[in-house]
Write a protein that holds these residues in place. Structure first.
Motif, PDB file in Angstrom:
ATOM      1  N   ILE A 138       0.847  -1.188   0.000  1.00 41.02           N
ATOM      2  CA  ILE A 138       0.000   0.000   0.000  1.00 41.02           C
ATOM      3  C   ILE A 138       0.885   1.241   0.000  1.00 41.02           C
ATOM      4  CG2 ILE A 138      -1.674   1.364   1.310  1.00 41.02           C
ATOM      5  CD1 ILE A 138      -2.914  -1.138   2.333  1.00 41.02           C
ATOM      6  N   GLY A 139       0.584   2.189  -0.894  1.00 41.41           N
ATOM      7  CA  GLY A 139       1.298   3.453  -0.945  1.00 41.41           C
ATOM      8  C   GLY A 139       0.559   4.524  -0.170  1.00 41.41           C
ATOM      9  N   GLU A 140       1.301   5.404   0.501  1.00 43.85           N
ATOM     10  CA  GLU A 140       0.665   6.430   1.310  1.00 43.85           C
ATOM     11  C   GLU A 140      -0.057   7.470   0.458  1.00 43.85           C
ATOM     12  OE1 GLU A 140       3.603   8.473   3.583  1.00 43.85           O
ATOM     13  OE2 GLU A 140       4.568   9.392   1.830  1.00 43.85           O
ATOM     14  N   ASN A 141       0.196   7.478  -0.852  1.00 39.54           N
ATOM     15  CA  ASN A 141      -0.478   8.422  -1.744  1.00 39.54           C
ATOM     16  C   ASN A 141      -1.771   7.851  -2.316  1.00 39.54           C
ATOM     17  OD1 ASN A 141       0.795   6.493  -3.283  1.00 39.54           O
ATOM     18  ND2 ASN A 141       1.465   7.895  -4.892  1.00 39.54           N
ATOM     19  N   TRP A 142      -2.197   6.701  -1.817  1.00 40.84           N
ATOM     20  CA  TRP A 142      -3.468   6.148  -2.280  1.00 40.84           C
ATOM     21  C   TRP A 142      -4.611   7.047  -1.821  1.00 40.84           C
ATOM     22  CZ3 TRP A 142      -3.901   0.107  -2.197  1.00 40.84           C
ATOM     23  CH2 TRP A 142      -2.839  -0.425  -2.937  1.00 40.84           C
ATOM     24  N   PRO A 143      -5.685   7.121  -2.604  1.00 41.08           N
ATOM     25  CA  PRO A 143      -6.793   8.041  -2.264  1.00 41.08           C
ATOM     26  C   PRO A 143      -7.662   7.525  -1.123  1.00 41.08           C
ATOM     27  CG  PRO A 143      -7.340   6.810  -4.234  1.00 41.08           C
ATOM     28  CD  PRO A 143      -5.913   6.441  -3.885  1.00 41.08           C
ATOM     29  N   HIS A 144      -7.140   7.647   0.095  1.00 38.11           N
ATOM     30  CA  HIS A 144      -7.892   7.198   1.266  1.00 38.11           C
ATOM     31  C   HIS A 144      -7.372   7.973   2.468  1.00 38.11           C
ATOM     32  CE1 HIS A 144      -9.763   4.657   4.286  1.00 38.11           C
ATOM     33  NE2 HIS A 144     -10.396   4.006   3.338  1.00 38.11           N
ATOM     34  N   ASP A 145      -8.267   8.398   3.347  1.00 39.92           N
ATOM     35  CA  ASP A 145      -7.862   9.214   4.492  1.00 39.92           C
ATOM     36  C   ASP A 145      -7.234   8.387   5.608  1.00 39.92           C
ATOM     37  OD1 ASP A 145      -8.799  11.475   3.242  1.00 39.92           O
ATOM     38  OD2 ASP A 145     -10.806  11.321   4.135  1.00 39.92           O
ATOM     39  N   ASP A 146      -7.539   7.102   5.680  1.00 40.67           N
ATOM     40  CA  ASP A 146      -7.074   6.273   6.798  1.00 40.67           C
ATOM     41  C   ASP A 146      -6.587   4.938   6.237  1.00 40.67           C
ATOM     42  OD1 ASP A 146      -6.525   5.346   9.309  1.00 40.67           O
ATOM     43  OD2 ASP A 146      -8.591   4.764   9.750  1.00 40.67           O
ATOM     44  N   LEU A 147      -5.388   4.935   5.670  1.00 40.48           N
ATOM     45  CA  LEU A 147      -4.858   3.738   5.022  1.00 40.48           C
ATOM     46  C   LEU A 147      -4.471   2.690   6.060  1.00 40.48           C
ATOM     47  CD1 LEU A 147      -2.598   5.219   2.204  1.00 40.48           C
ATOM     48  CD2 LEU A 147      -4.763   4.022   1.922  1.00 40.48           C
ATOM     49  N   VAL A 148      -4.967   1.475   5.866  1.00 40.94           N
ATOM     50  CA  VAL A 148      -4.654   0.357   6.753  1.00 40.94           C
ATOM     51  C   VAL A 148      -4.422  -0.879   5.902  1.00 40.94           C
ATOM     52  CG1 VAL A 148      -5.494  -1.155   8.580  1.00 40.94           C
ATOM     53  CG2 VAL A 148      -6.005   1.291   8.676  1.00 40.94           C
ATOM     54  N   MET A 149      -3.321  -1.593   6.162  1.00 42.96           N
ATOM     55  CA  MET A 149      -3.045  -2.864   5.506  1.00 42.96           C
ATOM     56  C   MET A 149      -3.584  -3.988   6.379  1.00 42.96           C
ATOM     57  SD  MET A 149       0.615  -4.636   4.494  1.00 42.96           S
ATOM     58  CE  MET A 149       0.989  -3.400   3.253  1.00 42.96           C
ATOM     59  N   ASN A 216       9.623  14.291   2.048  1.00 44.58           N
ATOM     60  CA  ASN A 216       9.244  14.705   0.689  1.00 44.58           C
ATOM     61  C   ASN A 216       9.393  13.584  -0.341  1.00 44.58           C
ATOM     62  OD1 ASN A 216       8.692  17.344   1.581  1.00 44.58           O
ATOM     63  ND2 ASN A 216      10.846  17.939   1.319  1.00 44.58           N
ATOM     64  N   VAL A 217       9.320  12.341   0.120  1.00 42.84           N
ATOM     65  CA  VAL A 217       9.334  11.176  -0.771  1.00 42.84           C
ATOM     66  C   VAL A 217       8.052  10.387  -0.543  1.00 42.84           C
ATOM     67  CG1 VAL A 217      10.456   8.979  -1.326  1.00 42.84           C
ATOM     68  CG2 VAL A 217      11.839  11.008  -0.852  1.00 42.84           C
ATOM     69  N   SER A 218       7.357  10.049  -1.617  1.00 39.96           N
ATOM     70  CA  SER A 218       6.144   9.238  -1.488  1.00 39.96           C
ATOM     71  C   SER A 218       6.535   7.824  -1.089  1.00 39.96           C
ATOM     72  CB  SER A 218       5.379   9.213  -2.822  1.00 39.96           C
ATOM     73  OG  SER A 218       4.221   8.416  -2.712  1.00 39.96           O
ATOM     74  N   LYS A 219       6.029   7.381   0.059  1.00 35.58           N
ATOM     75  CA  LYS A 219       6.471   6.097   0.626  1.00 35.58           C
ATOM     76  C   LYS A 219       5.404   5.022   0.482  1.00 35.58           C
ATOM     77  CE  LYS A 219       7.418   8.775   4.009  1.00 35.58           C
ATOM     78  NZ  LYS A 219       7.785   9.990   3.262  1.00 35.58           N
ATOM     79  N   ARG A 220       5.850   3.775   0.598  1.00 36.94           N
ATOM     80  CA  ARG A 220       4.993   2.602   0.439  1.00 36.94           C
ATOM     81  C   ARG A 220       5.342   1.589   1.516  1.00 36.94           C
ATOM     82  NH1 ARG A 220       2.121  -0.076  -3.399  1.00 36.94           N
ATOM     83  NH2 ARG A 220       2.243   1.768  -4.700  1.00 36.94           N
ATOM     84  N   LEU A 221       4.306   0.888   2.002  1.00 33.66           N
ATOM     85  CA  LEU A 221       4.549  -0.215   2.923  1.00 33.66           C
ATOM     86  C   LEU A 221       4.403  -1.524   2.165  1.00 33.66           C
ATOM     87  CD1 LEU A 221       4.994  -1.388   5.771  1.00 33.66           C
ATOM     88  CD2 LEU A 221       2.500  -1.301   6.104  1.00 33.66           C
ATOM     89  N   ASN A 222       5.493  -2.277   2.083  1.00 34.53           N
ATOM     90  CA  ASN A 222       5.481  -3.623   1.496  1.00 34.53           C
ATOM     91  C   ASN A 222       5.765  -4.634   2.608  1.00 34.53           C
ATOM     92  OD1 ASN A 222       4.990  -3.001  -1.254  1.00 34.53           O
ATOM     93  ND2 ASN A 222       7.130  -2.387  -1.515  1.00 34.53           N
ATOM     94  N   VAL A 223       4.920  -5.647   2.705  1.00 37.89           N
ATOM     95  CA  VAL A 223       5.060  -6.643   3.780  1.00 37.89           C
ATOM     96  C   VAL A 223       4.844  -8.036   3.207  1.00 37.89           C
ATOM     97  CG1 VAL A 223       4.127  -7.491   5.970  1.00 37.89           C
ATOM     98  CG2 VAL A 223       4.272  -5.026   5.548  1.00 37.89           C
TER      99      VAL A 223
END
Length: 229
Positions: A138-149, A216-223
């Motif tokens: 999941i990338g933090e720039n996804w269109p959602h206010d409360d991102l949860v994996m 200032n870098v768009s981050k992503r969580l990969n698990v």
């Protein structure tokens, strides 16, 4: 299956004839039946058509090979039809999910309509889907206010090990994740704290949880986690 005898309502030699019906009666191997894992029908060797089992339509298959470039994928930027391809050189629609409610341990009637002909029937077999590894991205720039994996193992399995965890600019796909230049050092320990020993877990995807390893870098969580009893 490889141990089944296939019949046809057409004359001998019809195996290369388009629009041909085939049928067989097949048993589910005992180890697969007892495994409790989701099952699939592998239609390797066929060409294009449809499959039914015990009167239920499993779906269509078309084993055309995927083409294109399947190098490491970077989801940033605009999307196009050639971006982030997967399975290059592999046949599409090879595995058909087979609900257990439609099956019996023995004597399953499998019917195939091969539209193009030139199919190899003895390659068809039952397989168990291995759910020992579960992944999330999941990338933090996804269109959602409360991102949860959310990660979940099939009961009675639980999450036993965190094999990969990175909040930063890691890339790749399940079983092939790779570290980038930016990574929160506590990514693995946070995922372990939230997930180990549980059949499912929820991980907030934001810098409040992991810190900000690269401003200032768009981050992503990969698990990637391992499921076990």
């Amino acid at each position: 299956s490889t141990q089944s005898t296939w019949g046809t309502s057409f004359p001998s030699g019809a195996s290369t004839t388009p629009l041909t019906w085939y049928y067989t009666v097949a048993d589910v191997p005992q180890d697969l039946w007892n495994s409790g894992q989701p099952l699939a029908l592998d239609v390797k060797g066929l060409n294009k058509g449809s499959v039914w089992i015990n009167g239920h339509h499993l779906g269509r298959y078309w084993l055309i090979e995927a083409t294109g470039n399947c190098d490491a994928c970077d989801y940033k930027g605009s999307y196009g039809p050639d971006k982030c391809r997967d399975g290059c050189g592999l046949p599409s629609q090879r595995w058909l999910h087979t609900p257990r409610d439609w099956l019996k341990p023995n004597g399953n009637l499998i019917v195939v309509l091969e539209e193009r002909g030139f199919g190899v029937l003895n390659g068809i077999q039952f397989l168990a889907r291995q759910l020992d590894v579960v992944c999330g991205s999941i990338g933090e720039n996804w269109p959602h206010d409360d991102l949860v994996m959310q990660l979940e193992c099939t009961p009675p399995l639980v999450i036993s090990q965190v094999e990969f965890a990175s909040y930063g600019d890691s890339f790749g796909k399940c079983r092939q994740f790779e570290m980038g230049k930016c990574n929160s050092a506590n990514s693995s320990s946070i995922v372990e704290h939230l997930c180990i020993g549980k059949s499912s877990c929820r991980i907030p995807v934001n810098y409040n949880t992991f810190g900000d390893p690269c401003v200032n870098v768009s981050k992503r969580l990969n698990v990637q986690v391992k499921c076990a009893q």
